[in-house]
Scaffold this active site. Structure first.
Site, short mmCIF file in Angstrom:
data_model
loop_
_atom_site.label_atom_id
_atom_site.label_comp_id
_atom_site.label_asym_id
_atom_site.label_seq_id
_atom_site.Cartn_x
_atom_site.Cartn_y
_atom_site.Cartn_z
N THR A 1 -0.45 10.43 -3.93
CA THR A 1 -0.85 11.11 -5.16
C THR A 1 -0.55 10.24 -6.36
O THR A 1 0.24 9.31 -6.31
CB THR A 1 -0.09 12.44 -5.32
OG1 THR A 1 1.27 12.14 -5.62
CG2 THR A 1 -0.18 13.30 -4.09
N SER B 1 1.04 11.16 -8.91
CA SER B 1 2.32 11.50 -9.52
C SER B 1 3.50 10.91 -8.76
O SER B 1 4.58 10.78 -9.30
CB SER B 1 2.50 13.02 -9.56
OG SER B 1 2.47 13.56 -8.25
N CYS B 2 3.30 10.53 -7.50
CA CYS B 2 4.43 10.06 -6.70
C CYS B 2 3.96 9.06 -5.66
O CYS B 2 3.20 9.41 -4.77
CB CYS B 2 5.13 11.24 -6.02
SG CYS B 2 6.46 10.73 -4.92
N GLY B 3 4.42 7.83 -5.78
CA GLY B 3 3.95 6.80 -4.89
C GLY B 3 4.56 6.84 -3.52
O GLY B 3 4.14 6.10 -2.64
N CYS C 1 5.42 9.96 -1.91
CA CYS C 1 5.38 11.30 -1.33
C CYS C 1 4.78 11.32 0.07
O CYS C 1 5.16 12.12 0.90
CB CYS C 1 4.56 12.23 -2.23
SG CYS C 1 5.26 12.44 -3.88
#
Length: 290
Positions: A122, A124-126, A128
Site C-alpha cells: 500500500t 501508506s506502508c511499505g 505491510c
C-alpha cells in the site's frame, strides 16, 4: 510518464454564524496508481504510488530489500504494457506506465521467494505486505554508525522549510508526502521527491542515488515530511544515510532500530526545536542545554 495530478468536482461547505456557504468547484488531486515491479519479467511486487520517477522507485525499493547496494548492480528498466512502450526515455501516448521490468547486472542474484510481498504494497506502508517479519530485518552493506559526520543543529532545524519549499505538487494538491536528501555540511539540496506514499518518496530518493552511483550516502541528511517509521529508518540504514530527520514523531521500533544501527534520528523538527532519539553526538550546538 503518467499524470501526477487530476481534477475532480467538489462541494465545499464553510460553516459560519450566519449559516453555511456552499460552493461547487474543481479540485486538484494527487494521482495514485499501481506500479508492478518485475525482475527479468517475473512479478516482484505492486506498490500504489504517484506516477513519476518510477525507475528510481524500483531501484530504491531494491536497495531497501537488500537486493542491490551499488549503482553498478542496476542494469536497465523498461516500462511495459502496450504499443509505444520501450526502453527508458522513449515516450508513449498510451497510459502504459504501470508495469516496470527491471534487469539487474550480470552476477547480481534476484531476491529469494521468502521476501515476496504477495504482489501488493500500500501507499501508506511499505512493509505491510511483507511475507514475514524476519524479512524486514536485513543486514545493510553499510555501517552508518561509523560515519563521523557532524551537522549543525541550525542546519537540521532549517531542513523542513527547505523541503516544503520544494514541494511543487503538494502546493497544488495538499496530498503528498516528500523526502529530500541534503549535504550534511553545506546544507545543499541534492534531490527531492514527492509521492502519496512516504516510503515511495524515500525509495525515489535512494533510487536517484543508485542511478547516480552515489551509494553509500555518507555525509547526508534525509528529511521526511511526516513521521519516522521503522521502514524509513530501515531504508536510510540500507542506503548508508547517517542522519534521518522527521517533522513528526518516531515510532518505538524506529528508535530501537536507529539506536542499534548507529543512525542519528531526529523527530519533531519544527521551528527552533527538535528531539534527538539516537546518536545526538552528530548534532552540534555550542549553546545546547540539557
Amino acid at each position: 510518464m503518467g499524470r501526477i495530478t487530476s481534477r475532480s468536482p467538489v462541494t465545499r461547505i464553510t460553516l459560519g454564524d450566519g449559516g453555511a456557504a456552499v460552493r461547487r468547484r474543481a479540485d486538484t488531486l494527487a494521482v495514485e496508481e499501481p506500479l508492478e515491479i518485475r525482475l527479468a519479467g517475473e512479478p516482484l511486487t505492486v506498490t500504489m504510488r504517484t506516477p513519476g520517477h518510477d525507475i528510481e522507485l524500483a531501484a530504491g525499493f531494491l536497495v531497501s530489500e537488500g537486493v542491490i547496494s551499488a549503482g553498478g548492480h542496476f542494469r536497465s528498466a523498461i516500462h511495459c504494457g502496450g504499443p509505444g512502450t520501450g526502453a527508458v526515455g522513449i515516450t508513449s501516448t498510451e497510459n502504459t506506465y504501470n508495469v516496470l521490468d527491471v534487469t539487474l547486472a550480470p552476477g547480481v542474484e534476484s531476491p529469494s521467494t521468502d521476501i515476496a510481498r504477495n504482489f501488493y504494497t500500500t501507499s501508506s506502508c511499505g512493509v505491510c505486505g511483507t511475507a514475514s517479519i524476519e524479512a524486514i530485518e536485513k543486514q545493510s552493506q553499510y555501517d552508518v554508525g561509523a560515519d563521523d559526520v557532524v551537522v549543525d543543529a541550525a542546519l537540521v532545524a532549517g531542513l523542513p522549510d527547505a523541503l516544503r519549499a520544494g514541494q511543487a505538487v503538494f502546493d497544488k494538491t495538499g496530498g503528498l508526502h516528500a523526502a529530500a536528501l541534503f549535504d550534511a555540511v553545506s546544507g545543499d539540496l541534492l534531490v527531492l521527491r514527492e509521492d502519496v506514499g512516504r516510503h515511495n518518496a524515500v525509495d525515489k530518493v535512494v533510487g536517484w542515488a543508485v542511478l547516480e552511483d552515489r551509494l553509500p550516502l555518507t555525509g547526508t541528511v534525509l528529511q521526511v515530511s511526516g513521521r519516522a517509521s521503522f521502514e524509513l529508518v530501515q531504508k536510510a540504514v540500507m542506503a548508508g544515510i547517517p542522519i534521518l530527520s522527521a517533522v513528526s514523531a518516531p515510532s518505538s521500533l524506529a528508535v530501537e532500530l536507529a539506536t542499534a544501527s548507529g543512525l542519528t534520528l531526529a523527530g519533531f523538527v519544527r521551528g527552533p526545536s527538535m528531539n534527538l532519539y539516537s546518536r545526538p553526538d552528530r548534532v552540534r550546538e555550542p549553546s545546547l542545554q540539557v
